[in-house]
Design an enzyme around this catalytic site. Structure first.
Site, PDB file in Angstrom:
ATOM      1  CB  VAL B  34      14.477  13.525   2.155  1.00  0.00           C
ATOM      2  CG1 VAL B  34      14.618  12.493   2.706  1.00  0.00           C
ATOM      3  CG2 VAL B  34      15.415  14.465   2.253  1.00  0.00           C
ATOM      4  N   GLY B  37      12.382  10.164  -2.985  1.00  0.00           N
ATOM      5  CA  GLY B  37      13.108   8.902  -3.082  1.00  0.00           C
ATOM      6  C   GLY B  37      12.920   7.986  -1.558  1.00  0.00           C
ATOM      7  CG  HIS B  38      13.486   7.427   2.580  1.00  0.00           C
ATOM      8  ND1 HIS B  38      12.253   7.244   4.221  1.00  0.00           N
ATOM      9  CD2 HIS B  38      13.761   6.248   2.680  1.00  0.00           C
ATOM     10  CE1 HIS B  38      12.513   5.957   5.097  1.00  0.00           C
ATOM     11  NE2 HIS B  38      13.530   5.611   4.418  1.00  0.00           N
ATOM     12  CG  PHE B  39       9.916   4.514   0.926  1.00  0.00           C
ATOM     13  CD1 PHE B  39      11.270   4.081   0.295  1.00  0.00           C
ATOM     14  CD2 PHE B  39       9.527   3.998   2.246  1.00  0.00           C
ATOM     15  CE1 PHE B  39      12.284   3.260   1.079  1.00  0.00           C
ATOM     16  CE2 PHE B  39      10.626   3.685   3.097  1.00  0.00           C
ATOM     17  CZ  PHE B  39      11.602   2.736   2.749  1.00  0.00           C
ATOM     18  CG  LEU B  44       7.493   6.074   5.169  1.00  0.00           C
ATOM     19  CD1 LEU B  44       7.994   4.525   5.492  1.00  0.00           C
ATOM     20  CD2 LEU B  44       6.649   6.492   6.669  1.00  0.00           C
TER      21      LEU B  44
END
Lengths: 93, 159
Positions: B34, B37-39, B44
């Site tokens: 996760v 991509g974030h970020f 986060l």
């Protein structure tokens, strides 16, 4: 003290963003007022809180699905308000 | 927490259906797909996963209240606030309070704190329906055991 109808109509108008004047005792909450099931749960929550009751929505749905009642019996405003009055009376009896 | 599997609750620390409250520990992993991509370059915990975490602790409270007779499905997230960022490795505590046990629906107030500071809160509503199949009910019970839901809440109370 506001009547049951006035209280319920006010809840529906506010919760579902409807004009209060469009709601009459003969209005069917779903067929006439267009309240969908998600919004109706918001209405049910507000009614439960306002009157201190637990509307038996599961039982009513089962009654309609199994042909023991029509949706008019529970969701036409005057019938809905009569059911609420009965629940309030049963609570205080 | 295993974010990619939506396993947000690590361990139930308090579950009291009579008092209508549940709490759980949740440890944000140091690494997860996760975070790719974030970020990129600034990992986060996504706000939607904070909401999911609050929905899950509330869901466990509803399940325990109903003794696993029905399943709560998320239908409404009201005024969610993400008050601060949550970083990899951060320890969280999720809490839910049942504010209404309706007929076919339930309402909870839920929050996440970290180090005594509130990082997120919201009101969550669920539609509560019979389990659609035994597979899901079995999986929920298996997960309940893994996160230490007391077995006393798995079945209807004896009269």
């Amino acid at each position: 003290m506001a009547s049951t109808f006035e209280t319920v109509a006010g809840i529906i108008a506010e919760t579902c963003d409807l004009e209060r004047d469009t709601i009459t005792p003969e209005s069917h909450a779903i067929n006439d007022l267009g309240i969908d099931s998600l919004d109706f749960l918001d209405v049910a929550f507000a009614i439960d809180k306002s009157f201190g009751i637990k509307m038996p929505l599961e039982q009513w749905t089962q009654d309609v699905n199994e042909g023991r009642a029509t949706s008019d019996d529970y969701f036409v405003m005057k019938n809905l308000c009569a059911a609420i009055d009965k629940l309030v009376a049963a609570k205080t009896a | 927490m295993q974010l990619e599997y939506f396993q947000m609750v690590d361990r139930i620390t308090l579950l009291d259906p009579d008092a209508r409250i549940a709490r759980a520990d949740c440890l944000v992993p140091d690494a997860s797909p996760v975070f790719e991509g974030h970020f990129p370059g600034y990992p986060l915990l996504p706000g939607v996963l904070m909401i999911e975490t609050m929905a899950q602790i509330g869901g466990w409270l509803v399940l325990a209240t109903l003794r696993f007779a029905s399943m709560p499905f998320l239908i409404h997230v009201k005024e969610a606030k993400m008050r601060s960022v949550v970083l990899p490795g951060q320890k969280l505590e999720a809490e839910a309070r049942l504010i209404h046990d309706g007929s076919g629906f339930a309402v909870v107030e839920a929050s996440i704190t970290s180090g005594g500071k509130k990082v997120a809160d919201t009101e969550i509503r669920y539609r509560v329906v019979p389990f659609p199949n035994e597979t899901l009910r079995g999986q929920m019970l298996e997960t309940a055991r893994r996160i230490a839901v007391p077995e006393a809440f798995f079945h209807a109370q004896q009269p």
